[in-house]
Structures are given as structure tokens and as C-alpha cells.
Design a protein around this motif. Structure first.
Motif, PDB file in Angstrom:
ATOM      1  N   PRO A  28       0.829  -1.210   0.000  1.00 28.50           N
ATOM      2  CA  PRO A  28       0.000   0.000   0.000  1.00 28.50           C
ATOM      3  C   PRO A  28       0.863   1.260   0.000  1.00 28.50           C
ATOM      4  N   SER A  29       0.419   2.277  -0.733  1.00 27.68           N
ATOM      5  CA  SER A  29       1.185   3.531  -0.763  1.00 27.68           C
ATOM      6  C   SER A  29       1.193   4.193   0.612  1.00 27.68           C
ATOM      7  N   ALA A  30       0.204   3.836   1.464  1.00 27.18           N
ATOM      8  CA  ALA A  30       0.133   4.429   2.808  1.00 27.18           C
ATOM      9  C   ALA A  30       1.352   4.086   3.667  1.00 27.18           C
ATOM     10  N   LEU A  31       2.107   3.056   3.260  1.00 26.44           N
ATOM     11  CA  LEU A  31       3.340   2.743   4.010  1.00 26.44           C
ATOM     12  C   LEU A  31       4.241   3.971   4.112  1.00 26.44           C
ATOM     13  N   GLY A  32       4.197   4.817   3.091  1.00 24.37           N
ATOM     14  CA  GLY A  32       5.046   6.005   3.067  1.00 24.37           C
ATOM     15  C   GLY A  32       4.733   6.988   4.184  1.00 24.37           C
ATOM     16  N   GLN A  33       3.565   6.800   4.868  1.00 26.35           N
ATOM     17  CA  GLN A  33       3.197   7.710   5.958  1.00 26.35           C
ATOM     18  C   GLN A  33       3.728   7.250   7.311  1.00 26.35           C
ATOM     19  N   LEU A  34       4.322   6.061   7.361  1.00 23.76           N
ATOM     20  CA  LEU A  34       4.839   5.546   8.645  1.00 23.76           C
ATOM     21  C   LEU A  34       6.213   6.157   8.911  1.00 23.76           C
ATOM     22  N   GLU A  35       6.209   7.428   9.274  1.00 25.23           N
ATOM     23  CA  GLU A  35       7.473   8.169   9.292  1.00 25.23           C
ATOM     24  C   GLU A  35       8.437   7.723  10.389  1.00 25.23           C
ATOM     25  N   ASN A  36       7.965   6.888  11.338  1.00 26.91           N
ATOM     26  CA  ASN A  36       8.870   6.385  12.389  1.00 26.91           C
ATOM     27  C   ASN A  36       9.452   5.007  12.061  1.00 26.91           C
ATOM     28  N   LEU A  37       9.029   4.452  10.918  1.00 21.25           N
ATOM     29  CA  LEU A  37       9.433   3.080  10.588  1.00 21.25           C
ATOM     30  C   LEU A  37      10.955   2.985  10.413  1.00 21.25           C
ATOM     31  N   GLN A  38      11.558   2.003  11.114  1.00 14.62           N
ATOM     32  CA  GLN A  38      13.011   1.793  11.023  1.00 14.62           C
ATOM     33  C   GLN A  38      13.352   0.459  10.354  1.00 14.62           C
ATOM     34  N   LYS A  39      12.446  -0.527  10.487  1.00 14.10           N
ATOM     35  CA  LYS A  39      12.721  -1.830   9.854  1.00 14.10           C
ATOM     36  C   LYS A  39      11.467  -2.309   9.131  1.00 14.10           C
ATOM     37  N   LEU A  40      11.631  -2.638   7.850  1.00 15.86           N
ATOM     38  CA  LEU A  40      10.536  -3.167   7.048  1.00 15.86           C
ATOM     39  C   LEU A  40      11.008  -4.454   6.384  1.00 15.86           C
ATOM     40  N   ASP A  41      10.324  -5.559   6.711  1.00 16.73           N
ATOM     41  CA  ASP A  41      10.676  -6.852   6.124  1.00 16.73           C
ATOM     42  C   ASP A  41       9.499  -7.346   5.291  1.00 16.73           C
ATOM     43  N   VAL A  42       9.653  -7.288   3.959  1.00 14.15           N
ATOM     44  CA  VAL A  42       8.612  -7.792   3.051  1.00 14.15           C
ATOM     45  C   VAL A  42       9.191  -8.903   2.170  1.00 14.15           C
ATOM     46  N   LEU A  50      15.818  -2.565   5.235  1.00 15.90           N
ATOM     47  CA  LEU A  50      14.788  -2.856   4.237  1.00 15.90           C
ATOM     48  C   LEU A  50      15.111  -4.204   3.597  1.00 15.90           C
ATOM     49  N   LEU A  51      14.240  -5.191   3.855  1.00 11.30           N
ATOM     50  CA  LEU A  51      14.484  -6.550   3.361  1.00 11.30           C
ATOM     51  C   LEU A  51      13.452  -6.871   2.285  1.00 11.30           C
ATOM     52  N   LEU A  52      13.929  -6.987   1.041  1.00 13.20           N
ATOM     53  CA  LEU A  52      13.063  -7.210  -0.124  1.00 13.20           C
ATOM     54  C   LEU A  52      13.424  -8.501  -0.857  1.00 13.20           C
ATOM     55  N   HIS A  53      14.252  -9.336  -0.237  1.00 11.78           N
ATOM     56  CA  HIS A  53      14.746 -10.522  -0.955  1.00 11.78           C
ATOM     57  C   HIS A  53      13.630 -11.543  -1.201  1.00 11.78           C
ATOM     58  N   HIS A  54      13.869 -12.389  -2.212  1.00 14.79           N
ATOM     59  CA  HIS A  54      12.911 -13.423  -2.622  1.00 14.79           C
ATOM     60  C   HIS A  54      11.554 -12.825  -2.977  1.00 14.79           C
ATOM     61  N   ASN A  55      11.573 -11.906  -3.953  1.00 12.24           N
ATOM     62  CA  ASN A  55      10.351 -11.398  -4.555  1.00 12.24           C
ATOM     63  C   ASN A  55      10.481 -11.508  -6.068  1.00 12.24           C
ATOM     64  N   ASN A 114      17.775 -12.491  -4.823  1.00 15.64           N
ATOM     65  CA  ASN A 114      16.740 -13.381  -5.351  1.00 15.64           C
ATOM     66  C   ASN A 114      15.524 -12.618  -5.883  1.00 15.64           C
ATOM     67  N   ASN A 115      15.808 -11.678  -6.805  1.00 10.24           N
ATOM     68  CA  ASN A 115      14.771 -10.991  -7.563  1.00 10.24           C
ATOM     69  C   ASN A 115      15.115 -11.103  -9.041  1.00 10.24           C
ATOM     70  N   LEU A 161      24.858  -4.517   1.670  1.00 12.95           N
ATOM     71  CA  LEU A 161      24.044  -4.507   0.452  1.00 12.95           C
ATOM     72  C   LEU A 161      24.121  -5.881  -0.202  1.00 12.95           C
ATOM     73  N   ASN A 162      22.961  -6.532  -0.325  1.00  8.83           N
ATOM     74  CA  ASN A 162      22.920  -7.866  -0.923  1.00  8.83           C
ATOM     75  C   ASN A 162      22.155  -7.817  -2.246  1.00  8.83           C
ATOM     76  N   LEU A 163      22.887  -8.057  -3.343  1.00  9.80           N
ATOM     77  CA  LEU A 163      22.304  -8.051  -4.698  1.00  9.80           C
ATOM     78  C   LEU A 163      22.388  -9.436  -5.336  1.00  9.80           C
ATOM     79  N   ALA A 164      22.657 -10.464  -4.532  1.00 10.03           N
ATOM     80  CA  ALA A 164      22.886 -11.815  -5.062  1.00 10.03           C
ATOM     81  C   ALA A 164      21.659 -12.348  -5.804  1.00 10.03           C
ATOM     82  N   CYS A 165      21.918 -13.250  -6.756  1.00  6.08           N
ATOM     83  CA  CYS A 165      20.852 -13.971  -7.465  1.00  6.08           C
ATOM     84  C   CYS A 165      19.870 -13.023  -8.150  1.00  6.08           C
ATOM     85  N   ASN A 166      20.412 -12.122  -8.963  1.00  5.12           N
ATOM     86  CA  ASN A 166      19.609 -11.284  -9.833  1.00  5.12           C
ATOM     87  C   ASN A 166      20.107 -11.472 -11.260  1.00  5.12           C
ATOM     88  N   GLN A 167      19.875 -10.494 -12.129  1.00 10.71           N
ATOM     89  CA  GLN A 167      20.309 -10.615 -13.527  1.00 10.71           C
ATOM     90  C   GLN A 167      21.138  -9.400 -13.922  1.00 10.71           C
TER      91      GLN A 167
END
Length: 603
Positions: A121-135, A156-161, A183-184, A202-208
Motif C-alpha cells: 500500500p502507498s500508505a506505508l510512506g506515511q509511517l514516518e517512524n518506521l526503522q525496519k521493514l521486512d517484506v 529494508l528486506l526485499l529478498h525473494h520477490n 533473489n529478484n 548490500l545484498n544483490l545476489a541472485c539477480n540478472q
């Protein structure tokens, strides 16, 4: 009112009792009440397909108890509740997150990994105190631009998407310290990454990824960069100017040489195994004097320069499965070296049983040989009255002491006669005529038939094997890779002692049938040709064959009977057009592939 009285404070079942007639919410009230006090709510692993509305409204709605005319103990004063700061929704069945997430503005941690999210959701951008986001471990195809407004985000953890691109404004996340994009399906990195000056990992492993922007060298806090399993052919030398870089992972790419690093003060670990590196350039090594781990296994390295001994802090050196035939004995003097891997190389000076005795025995052996090797093989021998004029440019020391006849990297169309003349009665064991422009095997090589056991004719323009070569009856190693060969003569059957043959990067369309009859063969390297089939029954007769490399050929199928070749310790089949075994099975290694093939043999 007595029937509505809630259990006494201290009753462990408090908040979990529900009237039997009502199904009740998926989230027990007891958890909600505890979260109001602690500011933390863990709803992981509850098979939730959506987040109940009262979770999003936990900071807004007054608790049920307050609507009942009850007396509250001091511990239950709901109006003193804490705002929710940590919400864990991991390992559920969520397909989307509500925009109502904005009703939790105090969140510092939001963990929704291992769900089925396709968007955020774009509303995530309003969580101005957020320090860790794992998706991580979802099905995200893109990231909303609004996420770039999270200026306090540290992790910010975005791996395996399923991300194929990133927003250009990524550089706005200036406080980010950890970013995992592994893994993207990413093919490039936004240049704004250069602005992430607080990023540590910074982890960029398993991409193209085919390249890295040189601008990322501006990441002055980066300590760990992982680019494993991409399509990188080069790495910007500016990476070395990263002020804090300590660990660099470049395994499983398409590098042909080590990055040319200028002085790199802090780099402690360089992992570059499973690439196509052929040459270790002395210049590349000189500046890596803080290195403690150098991992270069499964490449095509032929020699190790003496400059490796400048890496005085080296603790682990992995050179397994390369094409190294000799080592500088001074390796034994590296003071910190605790682990040295050399298996899978055609080493002539080190016996196989010695390799199995472990690092300390190996180093002791190398040190013992330093005294025997006082004269460097590359030194010009002094011209004396006994030296023929034509021999002054010939390395007589190499011929007499090292039993080596070398004329490589000269771009020569023929080997000068004076090279063979200089041998005279000296028994030459090794011939290296690689990296020239030879169109044929030098006919005079037959003069060395009583002593030569190792011949390197790689990187020339040879289109056929001569009968003279077939007469070298003591030959154990033959390297003729990167030529124009399409077949081998049947007369090669006479090379009864041949153990290792390297035919990679030629033009074979069929597996050379004569190889089936050279029963001493232990290693056949035939990658990067156009071989369409193999005969498993003939291969099974080769009871010494331990390594068979058929990568990047035209095999449309792998015969199940190949599984019966149980002497094979290394079978490499990647990069062929066959459908089975699938890549997942190949990745498990030789034993698993052979077992799979055996299971498919018709009863």
C-alpha cells in the motif's frame, strides 16, 4: 450484571473466554490487550488471509472492557495504553495489506515476510517512524514510490520477490544501513544508490545484473557487498575506493579476470569462485594487502604469481578445481595461512596423497622446496663461453633444472628450431607452447617422446592433431583448449598413460570416440563445444574417469545409463539444451545427478 463480569485479574484465561454462540475474531482479545501495554503484537503463523480491522484500529478504539461498567485494576487502565510500535504478520496468507496501515503511525518495525503479497500500500510512506521493514519472501513485482519517503528506515528486506526494477528515488532512504535485494529479477541498479552513504550491508545476489554503476563507490559506509550469481563480466575498479569495504562476494558470475583494484586498504574477504578467471594478474594482487580470505575455486586459473606472497595477512586461500600446474613454493612462507585448498588441479610437483594430508603438511612441504628453487625460472641465464649465440635468449635454466621447454605468449606462427636444438640430450618433461598462433602441432615435438609427459598447446589455431603427438607415449597431461579442433585421430589410442585431456573451447560436434579407448583417462574437459551425444556404456568401461566436464554443449538429452558411471566424482552438465535433469537437480551435485539418472533407467 453478574453474568457480564470479567474474570478476576490474574486468571490466566482472561481475555480468551468467548461466549459460545459467537465465533469471535481470529485474533484473541488477550493478545490485543497485551499489545496495548507492550506496544508489540506478534500475529505470525496464524493462517490469516487478511488483517482484522481491530488490529489496524488498536490505537484508536477503546477496549471492549471500557464499554462495560466495570471496575479496573491499576494494571488495566486502558487510557494509559502504549501506541503499537512493532507489528509482526509473518508467515500468513496475506495477499494484500490495507491502506489502514497508516492508522499505526508509531510503528518502528513492520514484518510481513513469507506471505503472498503482490503489492504494497502507498500508505506505508506515511509511517514516518518506521526503522525496519521486512517484506521478503512474497510476490512483489514493484515497490511504491511512496516508500522512498521513509527517511528513518534503517533496514529494508526485499529478498525473494519478483522485482524487475526499483524506483529511481531509492537514494532518498539516506539512513538505510541494511538493504537485501537478493533473489529478484533486477537487471540494473538505480544510480541514486550512490546517495546511500550510511548503508553497511548490500545484498544483490541472485539477480540478472550485467554491470554495477561505478557511482556506488560513493557508499562510504558499505562494509559488505554481495553480488553472487549475476551476469557480471567486469567490476568497476572504483569499487576499491569504497572507504569501508571489507567483504566482496562475486561468486558465480562471468568474470574473466580479477577486478583491477587500486590500493584497497580494508578489503578482508574476496570471494570470486565459479567464474571464468584465467589469469591472476600480479598487479591485481599487489594492493590487496589486508586480505585474509581469497576464494577463487572453480575458475580456469593456470598459474599463481609469486606476488601472492605479498598477501601477508592471508588466512584462507581456496584455489580448488582450476588448471594450476605449478605453485610458487614461497606460498609456504605466508605467516597466517591456515587453510589452503588445491584439489582438482593438474599439479605436477605435488603428489595427490600430500594434498590429502591437510594445509600444515602442504605448507611444510612447500617451505622445504624453497631451497631447491633458488633461481627463478624466469631469469635469463648468464651468457658464458659455453652458450651458443642463439641460446642467449633461451632459458637454459628452465630446460636443465626444471625440465621445461617454454615458448608461450609470443604470438608465434612456428616454434623456432633453436628451441628444440637447445634441448640436446636434456630430458624435457613439460612443454608449454600455449598462446601463440600455431596452425599445427610442431613436428619436432616427437624428438621429446622419451621424456615429455605434459604438453600445453592451448590458445592457438590448431585444427588437427598430428601423428607426431600420438607418439609421445609417456604423455599424462594434454592441454589443447581454445583451438579449432573438430576431431581426434584414432592413433591417439597409443597414448596409454594419458590421464588428463583438456579440449574445452574447440569445435567438436561429437564426443571423440578414441577417448573411450584411452582407459587411463581420469579427467576429460570438453566444455564449450557442440557435442550432441555421449555413449554411457563406453564411458562405464573407463573405470578411472573421475571428472567429465560437458558444460555448454548441445546435449539434447542425458542418457539415464550415465548414472551407472559410479567412478565419476565430478560431472558437469550445465548450459546444455536438455530438459532433464532440471537445474535444481544439477545444483545438488554429481552424486545426486547420478542417483537421479539411475532412477530413470528402464527396468
Amino acid at each position: 450484571m453478574a453474568a457480564a463480569r470479567r474474570p478476576l485479574v490474574g486468571d490466566p484465561r482472561a481475555g480468551f473466554r468467548r461466549p459460545a454462540a459467537e465465533p469471535g475474531p481470529a485474533v484473541p482479545q488477550g493478545l490485543i490487550r497485551a499489545a496495548r501495554k507492550s506496544g508489540q503484537l506478534n500475529l505470525s503463523g496464524r493462517s490469516l488471509s487478511e488483517v482484522p480491522q481491530h488490529v489496524w484500529r488498536i490505537n484508536l478504539d477503546t477496549p471492549e472492557e471500557a464499554h462495560q461498567n466495570l471496575s479496573f485494576g491499576a494494571a488495566d487502565r486502558w487510557w494509559e495504553q502504549t501506541d503499537l510500535t512493532k507489528l509482526i504478520l509473518a508467515s500468513n496468507k496475506l495477499q494484500c495489506l490495507s491502506e489502514d496501515v497508516r492508522l499505526l503511525p508509531a510503528l518502528t518495525v513492520l514484518d510481513v515476510h513469507d506471505n503472498q503479497l503482490t503489492s504494497l500500500p502507498s500508505a506505508l510512506g506515511q509511517l514516518e517512524n518506521l526503522q525496519k521493514l521486512d517484506v521478503s519472501h512474497n510476490k512483489l513485482k514493484s515497490i511504491p514510490e511512496e516508500l522512498m519517503q521513509l527517511s528513518h528506515l534503517k533496514s529494508l528486506l526485499l529478498h525473494h520477490n519478483e522485482l524487475s526494477h526499483l524506483p529511481d528515488g531509492f537514494g532518498q532512504l539516506v539512513n538505510l544501513e541494511e538493504l537485501d535485494l537478493s533473489n529478484n529479477h533486477l537487471t540494473d541498479i538505480p544510480t541514486s544508490f550512490a546517495l546511500l552513504i550510511n548503508l553497511v550491508r548490500l545484498n544483490l545476489a541472485c539477480n540478472q545484473l550485467k554491470n554495477l554503476p561505478a557511482d556506488i563507490s560513493a557508499m562510504k559506509s558499505l562494509r559488505q557487498l554481495d553480488c553472487t550469481k549475476n551476469y557480471l563480466e567486469t567490476v568497476p575498479s572504483k569499487l576499491a575506493t569504497m572507504a569501508s569495504l571489507e567483504q566482496l562476494y562475486l561468486r558465480k558470475n562471468k568474470l574473466r579476470s580479477l577486478p583491477e583494484f587500486p590500493p584497497c586498504k580494508l578489503l578482508k574477504e574476496l570471494h570470486a569462485g565459479e567464474n571464468q578467471i584465467e589469469i591472476l594478474n600480479a598487479e591485481n594482487l599487489k594492493h590487496l594487502n589486508s586480505l585474509s580470505v581469497l576464494e577463487l575455486r572453480d575458475n580456469k586459473i593456470k598459474s599463481v604469481p609469486d606476488e601472492i606472497t605479498l598477501l601477508q595477512k592471508l588466512e584462507r586461500l581456496d584455489l580448488a578445481n582450476n588448471d594450476i600446474s605449478r605453485l610458487p613454493y614461497t606460498l609456504g612462507n605466508l605467516p597466517q595461512l591456515k587453510f589452503l585448498a588445491l584439489e582438482g588441479n593438474p599439479l605436477r610437483t605435488i603428489r595427490r596423497d600430500l594434498l590429502q594430508k591437510g594445509t600444515q603438511e602442504l605448507l611444510k612441504y612447500l617451505r622445504s622446496k624453497i631451497q631447491d628453487d633458488v633461481t627463478s625460472p624466469n631469469e635469463e641465464p648468464p651468457v658464458t663461453a659455453m652458450t651458443l649465440p642463439s641460446e642467449s635468449r633461451i632459458n637454459m635454466h628452465a630446460i636443465t633444472s626444471l625440465k621445461l621447454l617454454e615458448y608461450s605468449e609470443k604470438q608465434a606462427a612456428v616454434i623456432p628450431d633453436e628451441m628444440f636444438n637447445a634441448v640436446r640430450s636434456n630430458p624435457v618433461a613439460t612443454v608449454n607452447f600455449s598462446k601463440n598462433q600455431l596452425n599445427e602441432v610442431p613436428p619436432r615435438i616427437v624428438e621429446l617422446k622419451d621424456s615429455v609427459c605434459d604438453v600445453n598447446l592451448g590458445f592457438n589455431k590448431i585444427s588437427s592433431i598430428s601423428l607426431e603427438l600420438c607418439m609421445l607415449h609417456k604423455l599424462t597431461h594434454l592441454d589443447i583448449r581454445n583451438n579449432f579442433l573438430t576431431s581426434l585421430p584414432e592413433e591417439m589410442e597409443a597414448l596409454t598413460r594419458l590421464q588428463i585431456i583438456n579440449l574445452a573451447f574447440n569445435r567438436f560436434k561429437e564426443f571423440p570416440s578414441v577417448l573411450y579407448r584411452i582407459v587411463a583417462l581420469e579427467t576429460i574437459l570438453l566444455s564449450n563445444n557442440q557435442v550432441g551425444s555421449i555413449d554411457p556404456l563406453q564411458l562405464k568401461k573407463m573405470d578411472k574417469l573421475g571428472t567429465l566436464d560437458l558444460q555448454n554443449n548441445d546435449l539434447l538429452q542425458v542418457p539415464p545409463e550415465l548414472g551407472n558411471c559410479e567412478t565419476l566424482r565430478t560431472l558437469l552438465l550445465e548450459g546444455n539444451p536438455f530438459r532433464t535433469p532440471r537445474a535444481a537437480i544439477l545444483a545438488k551435485g554429481t552424486a545426486a545427478v547420478l542417483e537421479y539418472l539411475r532412477s530413470r533407467i528402464p527396468a
